[in-house]
Scaffold this motif. Structure first.
Motif, PDB file in Angstrom:
ATOM      1  N   GLY A   1      -7.038  -4.758  -1.548  1.00  0.00           N
ATOM      2  CA  GLY A   1      -7.956  -5.343  -0.576  1.00  0.00           C
ATOM      3  C   GLY A   1      -8.788  -4.313   0.159  1.00  0.00           C
ATOM      4  O   GLY A   1      -9.277  -4.582   1.261  1.00  0.00           O
ATOM      5  N   ARG A   2      -8.993  -3.135  -0.461  1.00  0.00           N
ATOM      6  CA  ARG A   2      -9.794  -2.070   0.151  1.00  0.00           C
ATOM      7  C   ARG A   2     -10.948  -1.689  -0.777  1.00  0.00           C
ATOM      8  O   ARG A   2     -11.056  -0.544  -1.222  1.00  0.00           O
ATOM      9  CB  ARG A   2      -8.912  -0.853   0.432  1.00  0.00           C
ATOM     10  CG  ARG A   2      -7.717  -1.173   1.324  1.00  0.00           C
ATOM     11  CD  ARG A   2      -6.954   0.078   1.695  1.00  0.00           C
ATOM     12  NE  ARG A   2      -5.799  -0.252   2.536  1.00  0.00           N
ATOM     13  CZ  ARG A   2      -5.232   0.603   3.372  1.00  0.00           C
ATOM     14  NH1 ARG A   2      -5.712   1.835   3.501  1.00  0.00           N
ATOM     15  NH2 ARG A   2      -4.184   0.239   4.086  1.00  0.00           N
TER      16      ARG A   2
ATOM     17  N   LEU B   1      -6.843   0.507  -5.133  1.00  0.00           N
ATOM     18  CA  LEU B   1      -7.406   0.219  -3.812  1.00  0.00           C
ATOM     19  C   LEU B   1      -8.151  -1.114  -3.811  1.00  0.00           C
ATOM     20  O   LEU B   1      -8.113  -1.849  -2.820  1.00  0.00           O
ATOM     21  CB  LEU B   1      -8.330   1.357  -3.375  1.00  0.00           C
ATOM     22  CG  LEU B   1      -7.610   2.626  -2.910  1.00  0.00           C
ATOM     23  CD1 LEU B   1      -8.595   3.781  -2.758  1.00  0.00           C
ATOM     24  CD2 LEU B   1      -6.860   2.382  -1.595  1.00  0.00           C
ATOM     25  N   TYR B   2      -8.798  -1.441  -4.907  1.00  0.00           N
ATOM     26  CA  TYR B   2      -9.422  -2.761  -4.984  1.00  0.00           C
ATOM     27  C   TYR B   2      -8.357  -3.848  -4.877  1.00  0.00           C
ATOM     28  O   TYR B   2      -8.495  -4.807  -4.105  1.00  0.00           O
ATOM     29  CB  TYR B   2     -10.231  -2.933  -6.276  1.00  0.00           C
ATOM     30  CG  TYR B   2     -10.633  -4.374  -6.453  1.00  0.00           C
ATOM     31  CD1 TYR B   2     -11.715  -4.895  -5.741  1.00  0.00           C
ATOM     32  CD2 TYR B   2      -9.885  -5.241  -7.251  1.00  0.00           C
ATOM     33  CE1 TYR B   2     -12.050  -6.237  -5.847  1.00  0.00           C
ATOM     34  CE2 TYR B   2     -10.210  -6.578  -7.352  1.00  0.00           C
ATOM     35  CZ  TYR B   2     -11.292  -7.074  -6.647  1.00  0.00           C
ATOM     36  OH  TYR B   2     -11.606  -8.411  -6.726  1.00  0.00           O
TER      37      TYR B   2
ATOM     38  N   HIS C   1       0.818  -1.211   0.000  1.00  0.00           N
ATOM     39  CA  HIS C   1       0.000   0.000   0.000  1.00  0.00           C
ATOM     40  C   HIS C   1       0.853   1.262   0.000  1.00  0.00           C
ATOM     41  O   HIS C   1       0.601   2.203  -0.771  1.00  0.00           O
ATOM     42  CB  HIS C   1      -0.931  -0.003   1.219  1.00  0.00           C
ATOM     43  CG  HIS C   1      -1.804   1.215   1.312  1.00  0.00           C
ATOM     44  ND1 HIS C   1      -1.413   2.367   1.961  1.00  0.00           N
ATOM     45  CD2 HIS C   1      -3.053   1.463   0.826  1.00  0.00           C
ATOM     46  CE1 HIS C   1      -2.368   3.269   1.878  1.00  0.00           C
ATOM     47  NE2 HIS C   1      -3.381   2.748   1.194  1.00  0.00           N
TER      48      HIS C   1
ATOM     49  N   GLU D   1     -13.201   1.386  -0.096  1.00  0.00           N
ATOM     50  CA  GLU D   1     -12.588   2.678  -0.409  1.00  0.00           C
ATOM     51  C   GLU D   1     -12.539   2.904  -1.909  1.00  0.00           C
ATOM     52  O   GLU D   1     -12.648   4.035  -2.392  1.00  0.00           O
ATOM     53  CB  GLU D   1     -11.170   2.742   0.161  1.00  0.00           C
ATOM     54  CG  GLU D   1     -11.089   2.707   1.674  1.00  0.00           C
ATOM     55  CD  GLU D   1      -9.642   2.704   2.161  1.00  0.00           C
ATOM     56  OE1 GLU D   1      -8.813   3.431   1.581  1.00  0.00           O
ATOM     57  OE2 GLU D   1      -9.339   1.936   3.100  1.00  0.00           O
TER      58      GLU D   1
ATOM     59  N   ALA E   1     -16.940  -5.645  -1.474  1.00  0.00           N
ATOM     60  CA  ALA E   1     -17.269  -4.903  -0.253  1.00  0.00           C
ATOM     61  C   ALA E   1     -18.553  -5.417   0.393  1.00  0.00           C
ATOM     62  O   ALA E   1     -18.978  -4.905   1.433  1.00  0.00           O
ATOM     63  CB  ALA E   1     -17.402  -3.414  -0.568  1.00  0.00           C
TER      64      ALA E   1
END
Length: 313
Positions: free
Chosen positions: A214-215, A210-211, A167, A218, A252
């Protein structure tokens, strides 16, 4: 000496070389528009023919026009490489990228070699290889090239860090990409390198990354916002990032919304028939498959399976 182009046979004088350059430059933008709304195999034959015409004419053209013909031919070849990748042929895509670099060098443009590394990094990105993706993108940034190429390379590096799960490195690369692309400007009539369909490419790629990091919760609102700014005519671009948005919502946990979003894209996904978009469609199928009892998933599954079968090479 005579040459054959899409328009017929013409003698290779300086004035005719100039006319070919003007016509081919005009056609290039039209081909890019057409490539947004149809499958690659529809556009590729004409693009390949025009690339060969520019290369052949440039080889014997008047010195005052020769390099410009080679440079435009290189941009055709680079675009051919991208569409060949879209059709599912990685080896062919890399071959055409090498041709683009060679044609650019013949035209006195040594910057496209660095962008060729960025294009190669796109192939390794879709292979899921973070190390090669980052390595190729960094190699491109080591060159003395225009700010736009450096910015696109930093953006690709960010995507490589994202699939590698780093990240902090991803965000640093995105910050660098934003700074470089903000400083890039061109008053040249030559085609823009990279996408011209995103108002804020770094913001869109931030959502993309961000995908992968693992987010997804967001990523989704960023992709929402940036998709709203894409022209309806940029169909391939809308489908590419629209599928990624649906995937983010599904990951998500917003399954019903993800199903609603992807249902509206399936017909367009079949129309543009992209091997790279199919990768995210397969990921989405797997995510939704974990919710097989959901009524929306059950209703969507047959159409999603059909679309995926039609777009997979």
């Amino acid at each position: 000496m005579a040459y054959t182009s899409i328009g017929g046979t013409t003698a290779g004088s300086r004035s005719e070389g100039v006319e070919l350059l003007k016509a081919s430059r005009f056609l290039f933008d039209r081909y890019r528009q057409l490539g947004q709304v149809t499958r690659p195999t529809v556009v590729l034959p004409a693009l390949i023919a025009q690339t060969h015409t520019l290369k052949e004419v440039a080889a014997t053209a008047h010195p005052s026009i020769r390099q410009a013909l080679f440079r435009l031919g290189s941009r055709y070849a680079e675009y051919v490489g991208w569409l060949v990748q879209e059709s599912g042929d990685e080896r062919g895509a890399l071959w055409w990228t090498r041709q683009a670099v060679d044609l650019a060098a013949a035209g006195g443009d040594h910057h496209l070699a660095a962008y060729g590394l960025v294009r190669r990094a796109l192939v390794t990105l879709y292979r899921g290889d973070p190390e090669q993706t980052v390595g190729l993108a960094r190699q491109a940034q080591a060159e003395a090239v225009p700010q736009r190429v450096l910015g696109l390379a930093a953006q690709r590096e960010a995507q490589g860090h994202a699939i590698g799960g780093d990240h902090a490195a991803c965000m640093r690369s995105l910050d660098r990409a934003r700074s470089l692309l903000a400083r890039s400007a061109s008053d040249s009539d030559e085609p823009v390198i990279g996408t011209s369909n995103l108002t804020d490419p770094v913001a869109m790629i931030t959502g993309w990354c961000l995908y992968d990091l693992g987010r997804p919760a967001e990523a989704a609102p960023i992709l929402d916002r940036e998709l709203a700014n894409i022209s309806p005519q940029a169909l391939r671009t809308r489908v590419r990032y629209g599928v990624r948005r649906a995937l983010a919502y599904a990951a998500a946990g917003e399954i019903d919304h993800a199903c609603h979003l992807i249902r509206g894209l399936l017909g367009d996904a079949v129309t543009v028939n992209s091997a790279t978009i199919a990768i995210d469609l397969r990921h989405l199928t797997r995510v939704l498959g974990r919710h097989s009892r959901n009524a929306e998933v059950r209703a969507l599954s047959p159409d999603l399976a059909t679309a995926l079968r039609l777009v997979t090479p």
